[in-house]
Design an enzyme around this catalytic site. Sequence first.
Site, PDB file in Angstrom:
ATOM      1  N   GLY A 194       1.134   3.375  -0.322  1.00 19.53           N
ATOM      2  CA  GLY A 194       0.036   2.716  -0.158  1.00 19.53           C
ATOM      3  C   GLY A 194      -1.061   3.423   0.865  1.00 19.53           C
ATOM      4  O   GLY A 194      -1.923   3.808   0.836  1.00 19.53           O
ATOM      5  N   GLU A 211      -2.521  -2.233  -5.235  1.00 20.95           N
ATOM      6  CA  GLU A 211      -1.787  -3.310  -5.635  1.00 20.95           C
ATOM      7  C   GLU A 211      -0.334  -3.396  -5.054  1.00 20.95           C
ATOM      8  O   GLU A 211       0.242  -2.581  -5.799  1.00 20.95           O
ATOM      9  CB  GLU A 211      -1.778  -3.418  -7.191  1.00 20.95           C
ATOM     10  CG  GLU A 211      -3.290  -3.719  -7.966  1.00 20.95           C
ATOM     11  CD  GLU A 211      -3.653  -4.955  -7.385  1.00 20.95           C
ATOM     12  OE1 GLU A 211      -3.062  -6.036  -7.248  1.00 20.95           O
ATOM     13  OE2 GLU A 211      -4.987  -5.087  -7.100  1.00 20.95           O
ATOM     14  N   CYS A 246       6.706  -7.313  -8.447  1.00 19.71           N
ATOM     15  CA  CYS A 246       6.032  -7.610  -7.295  1.00 19.71           C
ATOM     16  C   CYS A 246       5.416  -9.128  -6.802  1.00 19.71           C
ATOM     17  O   CYS A 246       5.482  -9.590  -5.985  1.00 19.71           O
ATOM     18  CB  CYS A 246       4.645  -6.742  -7.159  1.00 19.71           C
ATOM     19  SG  CYS A 246       3.489  -6.941  -8.377  1.00 19.71           S
TER      20      CYS A 246
END
Length: 481
Positions: A194, A211, A246
């Site tokens: 990310g 996300e 997740c």
Amino acid sequence: MAVEAATLSQGLRASFRTGRTRPAEWRAAQLKSLVRMIEEKEDDISNALNADLAKPRMESYLHEISLAKGACIFALKGLKNWMKPDKVPAAITTFPSTATIVPEPLGVVLIISAWNYPFLLSIEPVIGAIAAGNAVVLKPSEIAPATSSLFAKLLPEYVDGSCIKVVEGGINETTSLLEQKWDKIFYTGNGYVGRIVMAAAAKHLTPVALELGGKCPVIVDSNVDLHVAVKRIAVGKWGCNNGQACIAPDYIITTKAFVTELVDSLKRVLVRFYGEDPLQSEDLSRIVNANHFNRVTKLIEDKKVADKIVLGGQIDEKQLKIAPTVLVDVPLDTQLMIGEIFGPLLPIVTVEKIEESIDYINAGTKPLAAYLFTKNKKLQEDFIANVSAGGMLVNDVALHLTNPHLPFGGVGDSGIGSYHGKFSFDCFSHKKAVLVRGFGGEANARYPPYTVEKQKILRGLINGSFFALILALLGFPREKR
């Protein structure tokens, strides 16, 4: 690949500039085609998910295929209303006027998806991007090669290939794609990558949606229906891709006085779910590949961790399977307790009083999801008010993502932005402010030369004075022509 990525990006931008993706008819046609693809190719999708993760057919349908189809249908039903300008009140300073917020597509977007739910986490953001009227590049995860290959084969058969593309490949292909200018990048994965995505996007001032994940906590109070709670925790942990999710519970917090009863209940439920030898259960997904298998096994090979196993711990390297494993009071300085587990290990942290659990959670990074099981309304209120998380659920786990009226996304280290339902449409739209005035209603007080009288009128207008508005509309003080 860099040249190919540049050509791809430029070609999609040229298609977008023709206005092809803007009409509601085009958007609806693509969404209907995706519904048809999901219905006609359900077996192929299930087979790909089984090849990538040994995912049971029922789990594939419940957690990926049905949710993807539902997202398409929800977008189709809401599309025309979502596209309408939103009328808002006009200010007294602009009277007479009309004010609206007009949603417009961002342009050409890049979606980089994850391997753990490789179908759903690829197609759902694509649904939002299409509904919002964008041209799209989907980069599926190379760690789920069967599903990635299926996307590359199927999408060109069902959707407009001049505006929706699939790029397969690994790090090199992703790096080349990130070098291009996009109007938004949507990434699902871990925080390390990310940060790489954000750094690449910053070079072009490209907005991002990330996300990510984190250590999702589950508080289990003693004032609870334990059998129901444990079933829900177990299916949310091991029935969600064997912990490779997740939003799967990462660890439990309970009291020292209640932990034995909780562990005993977990043992009974896990035997019922997966039998005495869970490694042979066809209802338990495998670890995605050898690298991740080795990563997870190393977590429990640590002597300080291995001594804390109270259930499970069996591994099968040939099948890449790890049994549901429960641990109690693992030292907090171990890697198991520091990083996101993303596997079938479930440590339990004990505290003296259940109220201490909130401070424990808040001492760490903000999770993507936080869960609480209790009948205590005061504890529930404190949990909702004082725990910061991307989303939370009381007396269940994971199901909040199935409600399209709720945003799904992280906060802080667990992500930026949200999607699902209309939030997916909003994620890939720019909300353009539009103010329309006619040539009447001139307020001479706004124009130089400025005088004390004009200042009084302008101050009145800013403060919402109706009297000042009347004076302004009447042209006071009089303008000399």
